[in-house]
Structures are given as structure tokens and as C-alpha cells.
Design a protein around this motif. Structure first.
Motif, short mmCIF file in Angstrom:
data_model
loop_
_atom_site.label_atom_id
_atom_site.label_comp_id
_atom_site.label_asym_id
_atom_site.label_seq_id
_atom_site.Cartn_x
_atom_site.Cartn_y
_atom_site.Cartn_z
N ALA A 11 68.57 48.38 70.23
CA ALA A 11 67.15 47.69 70.67
C ALA A 11 67.50 46.22 71.29
O ALA A 11 68.31 45.82 70.78
CB ALA A 11 66.22 47.87 69.77
N THR A 13 65.14 42.94 72.95
CA THR A 13 63.65 42.47 73.55
C THR A 13 63.93 41.41 74.82
O THR A 13 64.97 40.95 74.94
CB THR A 13 62.99 41.52 72.42
N THR A 52 57.70 49.34 74.41
CA THR A 52 56.70 48.95 73.88
C THR A 52 55.61 48.99 74.89
O THR A 52 55.95 48.80 76.12
CB THR A 52 56.79 47.62 73.18
N LEU A 86 56.76 44.92 66.64
CA LEU A 86 57.52 43.95 67.43
C LEU A 86 57.30 44.26 68.85
O LEU A 86 57.34 45.37 69.48
CB LEU A 86 59.15 44.14 67.48
N CYS A 89 59.83 45.30 73.32
CA CYS A 89 61.12 45.67 73.01
C CYS A 89 61.48 47.27 73.70
O CYS A 89 60.59 47.88 73.81
CB CYS A 89 60.74 46.16 71.46
N ARG A 91 64.08 50.19 73.28
CA ARG A 91 64.79 50.89 72.27
C ARG A 91 65.60 52.08 73.07
O ARG A 91 65.11 52.61 73.84
CB ARG A 91 63.87 51.51 71.12
N TYR A 109 71.61 46.22 67.70
CA TYR A 109 70.33 45.44 67.85
C TYR A 109 70.59 43.73 68.46
O TYR A 109 71.32 42.98 67.84
CB TYR A 109 69.50 45.36 66.67
N ALA A 113 64.91 41.89 68.43
CA ALA A 113 65.27 43.19 67.67
C ALA A 113 65.96 43.43 66.58
O ALA A 113 65.95 44.48 65.78
CB ALA A 113 65.55 44.41 68.92
#
Length: 122
Positions: A11, A13, A52, A86, A89, A91, A109, A113
Motif C-alpha cells: 500500500a 498513499t 479509497t 487511512l 490510499c 492498496r 508499505y 500506509a
């Protein structure tokens, strides 16, 4: 042990809901996963991306295609919208063919993340 299918999680961000940020962050994440796990594209069975709900300007799979993953089956979907989760993000769950054990797989990560799986970072 022979060859088996294993999953690699990762993941990352982004700061803004912008196509270029999503593509660059996804490429960074995928390149790090490939490097850490010594992968060849032929080892990759498939990749499943989630974003997200505040990220809607680009498909992360487009970044994988730009890296040459043209024969790898890819899928994108929205992450479950859980209160307090979060934000911003991306993933990924990558399935690979490998002779390595579960404990030898390196999950990646990056950015904010790292808080998702601090037990796997470092």
C-alpha cells in the motif's frame, strides 16, 4: 517445496486526488515490491488494486501496464469505506508463482500506509 501461488500485499498513499500522483505512487509501490521480492513479470499471476473512495481520477492498473505488465490480469475496485480509515490510499494484492515460503515474502508499505501494517515494515 515446488512452485506455489503466494500473495504479496502492499500500500501507498498520495497527497492529492490527481491522476499523475496516483500513477507515480502506484509505479513506486510496484517497483519496490518487484525489487524486494526479486520478481519477474512472468512470475506474476494477477494483481488486485483497491483505492479509497477519495481517489477517483485514475485506475492504478494503468501504472502496472506502463511498467510492462501487459499480460498480467489486473483489477481495480474501491476500498471499503470505513469511518476513520487511512485516506488517499492505494492498496494492492499481487499473486505470484514462487518456490518461496510465506515467511520469505516481503510485503511493502510506503508513505502514510506504513501505519496499516507496522509489524511488516522495517
Amino acid at each position: 517445496m515446488g512452485t506455489v501461488v503466494r500473495g504479496i500485499r502492499g500500500a501507498i498513499t498520495v497527497e492529492r486526488n490527481e491522476s499523475q500522483q496516483i500513477l507515480e505512487a502506484t509505479q513506486e509501490l510496484l517497483e519496490k515490491i518487484v525489487q524486494e521480492n526479486h520478481l519477474d513479470t512472468e512470475d506474476i499471476c494477477s494483481a488486485f488494486f483497491t483505492v479509497t473512495q477519495d481517489l477517483d481520477t485514475e485506475f492504478p492498473a494503468k501504472a502496472a501496464r506502463a511498467l510492462g505488465w501487459t499480460s498480467v490480469p489486473l483489477m481495480c475496485t474501491s476500498e471499503v469505506n470505513v469511518a476513520g480509515a487511512l485516506p488517499k490510499c492505494i492498496r494492492v494484492l499481487i499473486h505470484i508463482n514462487t518456490g518461496r515460503s510465506q515467511s520469505e515474502i516481503k510485503h511493502v508499505y510506503l508513505g502514510r500506509a506504513v501505519q496499516l501494517r507496522p509489524d511488516l515494515v522495517g
